[in-house]
Design a protein around this motif. Structure first.
Motif, short mmCIF file in Angstrom:
data_model
loop_
_atom_site.label_atom_id
_atom_site.label_comp_id
_atom_site.label_asym_id
_atom_site.label_seq_id
_atom_site.Cartn_x
_atom_site.Cartn_y
_atom_site.Cartn_z
N LEU A 189 17.03 -8.21 -57.25
CA LEU A 189 15.80 -7.77 -57.90
C LEU A 189 15.96 -6.36 -58.44
O LEU A 189 16.60 -5.51 -57.83
CB LEU A 189 14.63 -7.79 -56.92
N CYS A 190 15.35 -6.11 -59.58
CA CYS A 190 15.38 -4.77 -60.15
C CYS A 190 14.33 -3.89 -59.47
O CYS A 190 13.46 -4.39 -58.75
CB CYS A 190 15.13 -4.82 -61.66
N SER A 191 14.44 -2.61 -59.70
CA SER A 191 13.57 -1.65 -59.00
C SER A 191 12.08 -1.96 -59.15
O SER A 191 11.32 -1.76 -58.21
CB SER A 191 13.87 -0.24 -59.52
N GLY A 192 11.69 -2.46 -60.31
CA GLY A 192 10.27 -2.68 -60.54
C GLY A 192 9.72 -3.96 -59.94
O GLY A 192 8.52 -4.15 -59.83
N ASP A 193 10.60 -4.85 -59.51
CA ASP A 193 10.15 -6.15 -59.03
C ASP A 193 10.22 -6.28 -57.51
O ASP A 193 9.80 -7.28 -56.94
CB ASP A 193 11.01 -7.26 -59.69
#
Length: 428
Positions: A325-329
């Motif tokens: 997962l990316c930082s925003g998710d």
RNA sequence: GGAGAGAUGGCUGAGCGGUUGAAAGCACCGGUCUUGAAAACCGGCAAAGGGGCAACUCUUUCCUGGGUUCGAAUCCCAGUCUCUCCGCCA
């Protein structure tokens, strides 16, 4: 109750202070902007007041030691002063902590940057996607045709987003739980726990469900309004809080716990999404993995845990992919998260079936969960959690991936011993 | 639901108005001894927060919150939790 909560914090102001610019930058990866001046000013104000207070406390203490009656009056006056300063100080402190407690965990270096799920990165794909020579049906079609899944009935007795599972599919569900548990216990070194399904307010706070995500939780109505209890949204909550307020002996680490429990979620804000079928329900079974480790072992443990989860899908021979997962998710408490997604033929895409996260010391700081390290120093432990796996969604994956043209289901080989050697689920 | 007892450091457990942050034991860390280990012996060992480059130092904390007192782990009040006995019950 409330008072207990306000003491806790997510981020250590000392760490923030030592390099506030770096901290603010790390958090910005999560699309959150922090006010540097506000934090700095509150911090300085807080410490100034502490110093004033401590100076007076020392004075008072010294007087008391002398037992000199002529100074007693003075001591009384000092007490009043202390009260007033200490009141100011705690106001400042609460203000500061309110800010700190709204800040999520900092992503690890190797977490990709991004705003939402579109920036998640696939890192592994496994299993063969079966080619059907007929139009594959969705799990709820299959289940209803077999007369083993009834959503209307659940609506009648309970409401929307619940289901009755019957007969052989109920057996399949139970088999899945048992299969997963056995594998994690016997092969992966986890200890089985059968925990309470209700959690106190404080417990919910420890793992990060409260106060920010209260609207997602089912609260149980009790006679005593000060005593709030919630149905667990995941066993993570209750398993991780086992180490709350503890100083653990190093030799007891790592702790690896597994539980199969129902989970309850309101899923506020997701109306209209996945309304059909079992994908998004208010109640579902999940086998949950929790690890308590020394903080420097978090990354290794996350890999290990994720492998434990994918190992189930390997055994069941269901195609899946692993995504970082990316930082925003990422979730609020996580510093790094892998999602595992299974292939669903009816949707022609991958759907989440497990989420494995390292929370570093984020949760342990809120819970005050610590251990003694090699040097006999006290440190916060690292906590990790992951689904191993979501039973309801695994059930869906089996129905869809193992469906036959005639509407029957082939039982995956590894599950047969758990289902009285049943090989096929059919209508009759 | 009724009647009692209790809550102290990682654990067990003393203390019941004035160097008590807290005896003792266990655990843990360091050392002596030993080929190695065990045993024995010696030493260390609470946390949080503040100040200081540091050595170090200060404050707070004996379930939680109030109160009495110059001074509270110790006394008073309220709450929470735990245990024992009785009742009830899956």
């Amino acid at each position: 109750m409330k008072k207990k909560l306000k003491k806790k914090r997510m981020h250590n102001i000392k760490d923030i202070r030592s390099d506030i610019d770096k901290f603010i930058e790390s958090i910005s990866k999560r699309n959150i902007k922090l006010d540097k001046n506000e934090i700095t000013e509150l911090d300085i104000k807080n410490r100034t007041l502490i110093q004033e207070k401590e100076k007076l406390e020392k004075e008072k203490k010294d007087i008391s030691k002398t037992k000199d009656k002529t100074l007693f009056e003075k001591s009384k006056k000092i007490s009043l002063e202390i009260d007033s300063i200490s009141k100011k100080q705690s106001e400042v402190k609460i203000e500061l902590e309110n800010i700190l407690s709204s800040i999520p965990n900092i992503p690890l270096e190797d977490v990709p940057n991004g705003k939402d799920e579109s920036s998640n990165i696939e890192i592994e794909k496994k299993g063969n996607i079966k080619k059907f020579n007929f139009q594959p049906k969705s799990h709820h079609e299959i289940g209803e045709k077999l007369n083993m899944m009834d959503f209307d009935l659940a609506t009648k007795t309970t409401g929307s987003r619940f289901v009755f599972i019957k007969d052989k599919i109920a057996l399949l569900e139970r088999a899945l739980s048992n299969f997963m548990l056995d594998k994690h216990i016997l092969e992966n070194g986890y200890t089985e726990i059968s925990p309470p399904l209700l959690a106190s307010e404080n417990t919910m706070y420890g793992t990060g469900q409260l106060p920010k995500f209260e609207s997602d939780q089912f609260e149980v109505k009790l006679d005593d309004k000060n005593d709030r209890k919630f149905l667990i949204p995941t066993a993570e909550v209750i398993l991780t809080n086992i180490v709350k307020d503890k100083i653990i002996n190093k030799k007891d680490l790592p702790m690896r716990l597994v539980a199969a429990t129902p989970c309850f979620r309101k899923e506020a804000g997701s109306y209209g999404k996945d309304t059909k079928g079992m994908i998004r329900q208010h109640q579902f079974y999940k086998v949950e993995l929790v690890s308590i480790v020394e903080p420097n072992h978090c990354s290794d443990e996350l890999e290990r845990m994720t492998n434990c989860a994918t190992g189930i899908l390997d055994s069941l021979k269901i195609p899946y992919r692993k995504v970082i997962l990316c930082s925003g998710d990422m979730g609020f408490s996580a510093e790094k998260t892998y999602d595992i997604e299974v292939w669903l033929p009816s949707e022609n895409k991958y759907r989440e079936i497990s989420s494995c996260s390292s929370c570093g010391t984020f949760q342990s700081r809120r819970m005050k969960a610590r251990y003694k390290n090699d040097k006999n120093e006290t440190n916060h432990v690292g906590t990790l959690n992951g689904s191993g796996l979501a039973v309801g969604r695994t059930l869906i994956a089996i129905l869809e991936n193992y469906q036959e043209a005639d509407g029957s289901i082939t039982v995956p080989e590894v599950l047969r011993p758990y289902m009285n050697n049943l090989k096929k689920i059919t209508n009759n």
